[in-house]
Scaffold this motif. Structure first.
Motif, PDB file in Angstrom:
ATOM      1  N   VAL A 272       1.009  -1.297  -0.098  1.00  0.00           N
ATOM      2  CA  VAL A 272       0.020  -0.267  -0.047  1.00  0.00           C
ATOM      3  C   VAL A 272       0.841   1.531   0.115  1.00  0.00           C
ATOM      4  O   VAL A 272       1.724   1.949   0.941  1.00  0.00           O
ATOM      5  CB  VAL A 272      -0.538  -0.272   1.177  1.00  0.00           C
ATOM      6  N   THR A 273       1.126   1.781  -1.434  1.00  0.00           N
ATOM      7  CA  THR A 273       1.461   3.331  -1.226  1.00  0.00           C
ATOM      8  C   THR A 273       1.020   4.460  -1.128  1.00  0.00           C
ATOM      9  O   THR A 273       0.062   4.110  -1.120  1.00  0.00           O
ATOM     10  CB  THR A 273       3.073   3.123  -2.928  1.00  0.00           C
ATOM     11  N   VAL A 274       1.328   5.195  -0.189  1.00  0.00           N
ATOM     12  CA  VAL A 274       0.977   6.962  -0.046  1.00  0.00           C
ATOM     13  C   VAL A 274       1.485   7.696  -1.062  1.00  0.00           C
ATOM     14  O   VAL A 274       2.906   7.859  -0.969  1.00  0.00           O
ATOM     15  CB  VAL A 274       0.749   7.611   0.895  1.00  0.00           C
ATOM     16  N   PRO A 275       1.300   8.845  -2.201  1.00  0.00           N
ATOM     17  CA  PRO A 275       1.666   8.949  -3.059  1.00  0.00           C
ATOM     18  C   PRO A 275       2.162  10.387  -2.182  1.00  0.00           C
ATOM     19  O   PRO A 275       1.443  10.841  -1.740  1.00  0.00           O
ATOM     20  CB  PRO A 275       0.921   9.115  -4.357  1.00  0.00           C
ATOM     21  N   PRO A 276       3.273  11.136  -2.632  1.00  0.00           N
ATOM     22  CA  PRO A 276       3.917  11.911  -1.942  1.00  0.00           C
ATOM     23  C   PRO A 276       2.639  13.426  -2.103  1.00  0.00           C
ATOM     24  O   PRO A 276       2.532  13.985  -0.994  1.00  0.00           O
ATOM     25  CB  PRO A 276       4.939  12.667  -2.411  1.00  0.00           C
ATOM     26  N   TRP A 277       2.561  13.658  -3.425  1.00  0.00           N
ATOM     27  CA  TRP A 277       1.073  14.861  -2.877  1.00  0.00           C
ATOM     28  C   TRP A 277       0.398  14.402  -2.316  1.00  0.00           C
ATOM     29  O   TRP A 277      -0.681  15.044  -2.265  1.00  0.00           O
ATOM     30  CB  TRP A 277       0.320  14.895  -4.204  1.00  0.00           C
ATOM     31  N   GLN A 278      -0.460  12.788  -1.958  1.00  0.00           N
ATOM     32  CA  GLN A 278      -1.807  13.127  -1.316  1.00  0.00           C
ATOM     33  C   GLN A 278      -1.679  14.277   0.001  1.00  0.00           C
ATOM     34  O   GLN A 278      -2.737  14.482   0.081  1.00  0.00           O
ATOM     35  CB  GLN A 278      -1.729  11.522  -0.319  1.00  0.00           C
ATOM     36  N   PRO A 279      -1.208  13.940   1.157  1.00  0.00           N
ATOM     37  CA  PRO A 279      -1.930  15.265   1.858  1.00  0.00           C
ATOM     38  C   PRO A 279      -2.215  16.688   1.563  1.00  0.00           C
ATOM     39  O   PRO A 279      -3.269  17.082   1.924  1.00  0.00           O
ATOM     40  CB  PRO A 279      -0.157  14.931   3.059  1.00  0.00           C
ATOM     41  N   GLY A 280      -1.701  16.924   0.486  1.00  0.00           N
ATOM     42  CA  GLY A 280      -1.454  18.128   0.217  1.00  0.00           C
ATOM     43  C   GLY A 280      -3.147  17.954  -0.434  1.00  0.00           C
ATOM     44  O   GLY A 280      -3.644  19.281  -0.506  1.00  0.00           O
TER      45      GLY A 280
END
Length: 297
Positions: A272-280
């Motif tokens: 399960v990967t979380v892209p770096p732009w997800q928080p924004g």
């Protein structure tokens, strides 16, 4: 052959007080009764040394604990980790991104010397208290320490003789992946990996992985073929020792099984990967919903 690797999820940092040598010294101190040690065979005087003799014959990784207390000074030296980094231009080293500890509690020196690797047993929940991920690396005193699950899997991949060499790929935002043997694992920018928990058909998230009582193994009730070629973790699942963690699927998930679930996640490549732009994106979406609610109501 037996198990391919064993991870011990027990912090054995203090001498066994039931060792005959220690008990004889305590009896002399408390009751002024001097029992000669010659009544015991020399090999049976020290339980920790007896355990070390057994562990020396097994591909085992012992647990350490990385703490936030500078008073926790390791009594044995941390084995050198075979790790190299491939950094993009301008990328900082791995140690600047992974969790950092001020102290380290190591196993007894007699156990550290016979182990084929050291892995930290630390696990920390998210802000809501649920355990969804485990750190793959931490740093203490400038040295990188692998997690227990990662170290045990690396030992198995190295044929049980020694832990495989880690190769970490870094970009300017942090770690990207770690590779050893033929296994490549994506990492978050703080060096962790989400655990993808399995569940049974009845929805139960525990008891997914086979469990064997130590007594049953010692008494010969468990067939050696049940463990042959497997990665095993040794620890406790009883509530009294308080190693039960809340996860998205179970409020009392054994901490021992977190390590097994992480190894399962890696071997099955169910990442399960979380892209770096997800928080924004989450922030902007929340802001848009809030503004829409103001306009409508």
């Amino acid at each position: 052959g037996g198990v391919s690797a064993v991870g011990v999820d027990i912090l054995m940092s203090e001498p066994d007080r039931t060792s005959p040598a220690i008990m004889l010294d305590q009896i002399k101190k408390d009751f002024n009764v001097d029992i000669k040690r010659t009544v015991f065979p020399n090999d049976l005087l020290d339980n920790d040394r007896m355990l070390a003799n057994v562990l020396s014959q097994v591909p085992v990784v012992m647990s350490a604990f990385v703490s936030n207390s500078s008073y926790d000074i390791p009594m044995s030296s941390l084995p050198a980790l075979r790790l190299s980094e491939i950094r993009a231009p301008g990328a900082p080293p791995l140690a600047e991104f992974v969790p950092r500890g001020l102290g380290l509690t190591m196993p007894l020196d007699v156990l550290t010397r016979v182990s084929r690797g050291i892995g930290f047993m630390n696990a920390e929940g998210d802000v809501d208290g649920l355990f969804r991920r485990l750190p793959l690396f931490m740093v203490y005193d400038g040295k990188i320490v692998p997690g227990l699950a990662l170290a045990t899997l690396s030992l198995a991949a190295g044929g049980g003789e020694k832990m495989s060499q880690f190769v970490v790929r870094m970009d300017i935002d942090g770690p990207v992946s770690v590779k050893f043997s033929d296994i490549t694992i994506p990492m978050s920018h703080e060096g962790s990996l989400p655990v993808l928990f399995r569940r049974k058909a009845d929805g139960n998230a525990t008891d997914v992985y086979p469990k064997y009582s130590a007594c049953d193994i010692i008494d010969g009730w468990v067939s050696p073929d049940s463990l042959k070629g497997k990665i095993a973790f040794v620890g406790s699942t009883v509530a009294g020792l308080k190693d039960l963690r809340p996860t998205p699927f179970d409020n009392t998930y054994p901490g021992l099984e977190l390590h097994a679930a992480l190894v399962d996640t890696i071997l099955s490549e169910r990442f399960v990967t979380v892209p770096p732009w997800q928080p924004g994106a989450e922030f902007l979406l929340t802001l848009a919903v809030g503004l829409l609610a103001i306009l409508l109501f």
